[in-house]
Design a protein around this motif. Structure first.
Motif, PDB file in Angstrom:
ATOM      1  N   ALA A   1     -32.691   3.418 -36.840  1.00 55.25           N
ATOM      2  CA  ALA A   1     -31.944   2.352 -36.176  1.00 55.25           C
ATOM      3  C   ALA A   1     -32.891   1.261 -35.689  1.00 55.25           C
ATOM      4  O   ALA A   1     -32.631   0.063 -35.882  1.00 55.25           O
ATOM      5  CB  ALA A   1     -31.136   2.923 -35.014  1.00 55.25           C
TER       6      ALA A   1
ATOM      7  N   GLN B   1     -34.294  -0.993 -38.399  1.00 53.34           N
ATOM      8  CA  GLN B   1     -33.405  -2.004 -38.970  1.00 53.34           C
ATOM      9  C   GLN B   1     -33.637  -3.393 -38.375  1.00 53.34           C
ATOM     10  O   GLN B   1     -33.090  -4.384 -38.880  1.00 53.34           O
ATOM     11  CB  GLN B   1     -31.939  -1.609 -38.778  1.00 53.34           C
ATOM     12  CG  GLN B   1     -31.554  -0.277 -39.395  1.00 53.34           C
ATOM     13  CD  GLN B   1     -31.984  -0.164 -40.851  1.00 53.34           C
ATOM     14  OE1 GLN B   1     -31.607  -0.968 -41.684  1.00 53.34           O
ATOM     15  NE2 GLN B   1     -32.790   0.843 -41.141  1.00 53.34           N
TER      16      GLN B   1
ATOM     17  N   PRO C   1     -27.729  -7.706 -47.041  1.00 53.47           N
ATOM     18  CA  PRO C   1     -27.105  -6.987 -45.924  1.00 53.47           C
ATOM     19  C   PRO C   1     -26.827  -5.512 -46.206  1.00 53.47           C
ATOM     20  O   PRO C   1     -26.717  -4.717 -45.266  1.00 53.47           O
ATOM     21  CB  PRO C   1     -25.801  -7.768 -45.702  1.00 53.47           C
ATOM     22  CG  PRO C   1     -26.107  -9.154 -46.165  1.00 53.47           C
ATOM     23  CD  PRO C   1     -26.993  -8.946 -47.364  1.00 53.47           C
TER      24      PRO C   1
ATOM     25  N   TYR D   1     -28.691  -2.263 -44.757  1.00 57.76           N
ATOM     26  CA  TYR D   1     -28.343  -1.531 -43.542  1.00 57.76           C
ATOM     27  C   TYR D   1     -27.609  -0.227 -43.833  1.00 57.76           C
ATOM     28  O   TYR D   1     -27.378   0.574 -42.916  1.00 57.76           O
ATOM     29  CB  TYR D   1     -27.509  -2.426 -42.624  1.00 57.76           C
ATOM     30  CG  TYR D   1     -28.295  -3.586 -42.060  1.00 57.76           C
ATOM     31  CD1 TYR D   1     -29.320  -3.375 -41.143  1.00 57.76           C
ATOM     32  CD2 TYR D   1     -28.040  -4.890 -42.470  1.00 57.76           C
ATOM     33  CE1 TYR D   1     -30.062  -4.432 -40.639  1.00 57.76           C
ATOM     34  CE2 TYR D   1     -28.778  -5.958 -41.960  1.00 57.76           C
ATOM     35  CZ  TYR D   1     -29.785  -5.717 -41.051  1.00 57.76           C
ATOM     36  OH  TYR D   1     -30.511  -6.763 -40.555  1.00 57.76           O
ATOM     37  N   SER D   2     -27.231  -0.009 -45.082  1.00 60.04           N
ATOM     38  CA  SER D   2     -26.615   1.275 -45.424  1.00 60.04           C
ATOM     39  C   SER D   2     -27.599   2.425 -45.210  1.00 60.04           C
ATOM     40  O   SER D   2     -27.182   3.581 -45.059  1.00 60.04           O
ATOM     41  CB  SER D   2     -26.119   1.260 -46.872  1.00 60.04           C
ATOM     42  OG  SER D   2     -27.183   1.031 -47.776  1.00 60.04           O
TER      43      SER D   2
ATOM     44  N   LEU E   1     -29.194   3.071 -42.585  1.00 62.79           N
ATOM     45  CA  LEU E   1     -28.909   3.668 -41.280  1.00 62.79           C
ATOM     46  C   LEU E   1     -27.738   4.636 -41.360  1.00 62.79           C
ATOM     47  O   LEU E   1     -27.757   5.703 -40.734  1.00 62.79           O
ATOM     48  CB  LEU E   1     -28.631   2.568 -40.257  1.00 62.79           C
ATOM     49  CG  LEU E   1     -28.250   3.044 -38.857  1.00 62.79           C
ATOM     50  CD1 LEU E   1     -29.309   3.963 -38.286  1.00 62.79           C
ATOM     51  CD2 LEU E   1     -28.011   1.855 -37.937  1.00 62.79           C
TER      52      LEU E   1
ATOM     53  N   ALA F   1     -27.577   0.269 -32.343  1.00 62.49           N
ATOM     54  CA  ALA F   1     -27.674   0.168 -33.800  1.00 62.49           C
ATOM     55  C   ALA F   1     -26.660  -0.833 -34.349  1.00 62.49           C
ATOM     56  O   ALA F   1     -26.976  -1.631 -35.242  1.00 62.49           O
ATOM     57  CB  ALA F   1     -27.447   1.544 -34.429  1.00 62.49           C
TER      58      ALA F   1
ATOM     59  N   ILE G   1     -27.505  -4.275 -36.476  1.00 61.04           N
ATOM     60  CA  ILE G   1     -26.917  -4.532 -37.792  1.00 61.04           C
ATOM     61  C   ILE G   1     -26.083  -5.821 -37.768  1.00 61.04           C
ATOM     62  O   ILE G   1     -26.197  -6.663 -38.665  1.00 61.04           O
ATOM     63  CB  ILE G   1     -26.053  -3.340 -38.237  1.00 61.04           C
ATOM     64  CG1 ILE G   1     -26.940  -2.130 -38.516  1.00 61.04           C
ATOM     65  CG2 ILE G   1     -25.249  -3.692 -39.485  1.00 61.04           C
ATOM     66  CD1 ILE G   1     -26.181  -0.867 -38.843  1.00 61.04           C
TER      67      ILE G   1
ATOM     68  N   VAL H   1     -26.884  -9.066 -40.114  1.00 63.75           N
ATOM     69  CA  VAL H   1     -25.916  -9.580 -41.083  1.00 63.75           C
ATOM     70  C   VAL H   1     -25.575 -11.038 -40.767  1.00 63.75           C
ATOM     71  O   VAL H   1     -25.482 -11.888 -41.674  1.00 63.75           O
ATOM     72  CB  VAL H   1     -24.638  -8.712 -41.085  1.00 63.75           C
ATOM     73  CG1 VAL H   1     -23.545  -9.364 -41.917  1.00 63.75           C
ATOM     74  CG2 VAL H   1     -24.953  -7.309 -41.623  1.00 63.75           C
TER      75      VAL H   1
END
Length: 298
Positions: free
Chosen positions: A97, A100, A238, A241-242, A244, A267, A271, A275
Motif C-alpha cells: 500500500a 503505491q 492506473p 494499482y491492481s 495492491l 490505501a 490509489i 488515478v
C-alpha cells in the motif's frame, strides 16, 4: 493501440509481481534478507544479461558508467533493499500500500528536478497521497510499526531510479539498465548478509522458491513492457494499482493478514490520488496536443 490487451497485460504483470513478493516473504522464514537480495540480484542479472547477449547488446559499454546510469543503480539499491526489508519484516499488504505512492513521488520529483509542469490539482493529489501514507504509518501512535519505514525507503529509492531513467543516455537500452540494476543490488545483499551474520543453506524447496520469485519478476517485467507498447500509457497505467488488490488477497489467504480500517482508507486515498493525477496528466497532454495542432494550422 490495443488498450484491452494493454490493460490485460498490465494486470497480469501486477499479479506476477505480487506472486514474486509472496515467494520472497515465504523464503524469509528460512533465509536472511541479505541472502535473498543477493540471490535474486545474481539470478536476475544472469537472466537479463543473457537477453542482452541474445539481442546483441554490450554489457561493458562506456555509456553504462555515466552519471544518470550510476544514479539509477544507486536508486535501485536503496529502493529494492527497502522493499525487500518491508515485505519480509512487515505486512505484505501494508508494504504494498505504501509502495503505491511511488508514481506520485515520481511526479513530484519530475516537477522539482526535471522542470515538468504540474498544475495545482496534481499538487493537491500528491499531498493527498502523502496523507494516505501517513494514515497507514501513523507515526507517534501506538499503531506505528517502524518496519513500515522500509517501504518509505523503497518509495524514495525507486523514485530516484525512475527519475534517473528518464535522463539516461538514449543509447543505453532497457535490458542493459535492467541487467545492471539487478547486479547492483548484489553487493548490498552481501553487506546485509555480513551485518546479519548469517548464510543459510539452500535446499531444493528454497531453491525452487528462488527460481519462482526470479521467474515471476522477469515475467512481470516483460508483461509490463509489452503492456506499455500495446496500449495508451495514460489508459493502462492506473491499472498498476491492481498490485495492491492482489497483495491484499495474498496477505489475507497466505499470511492471514487483517489490515485495519485506517490502513485500507489510506490505501484508497493513495490509489485515488494516483488515478486522479494520471487523469489530469492525460488531460494536460491532450490539451497541449490540441494547442500544437491549432498552431500548425495557423
Amino acid at each position: 493501440m490495443d488498450n484491452r490487451r494493454g490493460i490485460f497485460l498490465m494486470v497480469a504483470a501486477m499479479l506476477a509481481f505480487a506472486l514474486e513478493d509472496m515467494f520472497i516473504k515465504i523464503m524469509a522464514a528460512d533465509l536472511g534478507v541479505g541472502q535473498i537480495l543477493a540471490s535474486l540480484g545474481i539470478m536476475g542479472g544472469v537472466v537479463y544479461g543473457i537477453i542482452c547477449k541474445v539481442q546483441g547488446l554490450p554489457l561493458l559499454a562506456r555509456a553504462l558508467w555515466r552519471g544518470p546510469v550510476l544514479l539509477r543503480n544507486i536508486g535501485e539499491i536503496i529502493g529494492t533493499s527497502g522493499f525487500l526489508l518491508a515485505v519480509t519484516l512487515s505486512n505484505l499488504s501494508t508494504a504494498t500500500a505504501i509502495f503505491q505512492a511511488t508514481p506520485l513521488t515520481v511526479t513530484l520529483g519530475a516537477a522539482l528536478f526535471l522542470g515538468h509542469a504540474v498544475g495545482w490539482r496534481r499538487w493537491l493529489a500528491i499531498l493527498m497521497g502523502f496523507f494516505g501514507v501517513m494514515l497507514i504509518i501513523r507515526p507517534g501512535t501506538a499503531h506505528f510499526d517502524p518496519t513500515s519505514l522500509f517501504a518509505v525507503q523503497a518509495v524514495l529509492g525507486l523514485t530516484v531510479r525512475d527519475l534517473a531513467t528518464r535522463v539516461c543516455p538514449p543509447e543505453v537500452k532497457t535490458m542493459q539498465m535492467s541487467t545492471y540494476g539487478f547486479l547492483s543490488v548484489v553487493p548490498a545483499g552481501l553487506v546485509l548478509m555480513w551485518l546479519q551474520g548469517r548464510a543459510d543453506p539452500v535446499d531444493v524447496t528454497l531453491g525452487g522458491q528462488l527460481i519462482a520469485a526470479t521467474f515471476m519478476g522477469a515475467l512481470g517485467y516483460y508483461m509490463l513492457v509489452e503492456a506499455t507498447r500495446a496500449g495508451d500509457v495514460s489508459v493502462i497505467t492506473p491499472f498498476r494499482y491492481s498490485r495492491l488488490l492482489f497483495a491484499l488477497a495474498i496477505g489475507f489467504i497466505v499470511f492471514h493478514e487483517r489490515p485495519d480500517a485506517l490502513t485500507l482508507i489510506g490505501a484508497a486515498v493513495i490509489i485515488g490520488s494516483g488515478v486522479y493525477a494520471f487523469a489530469r496528466e492525460r488531460q494536460a497532454k491532450q490539451r497541449a496536443a490540441r494547442l500544437a495542432a491549432k498552431a500548425l494550422k495557423t
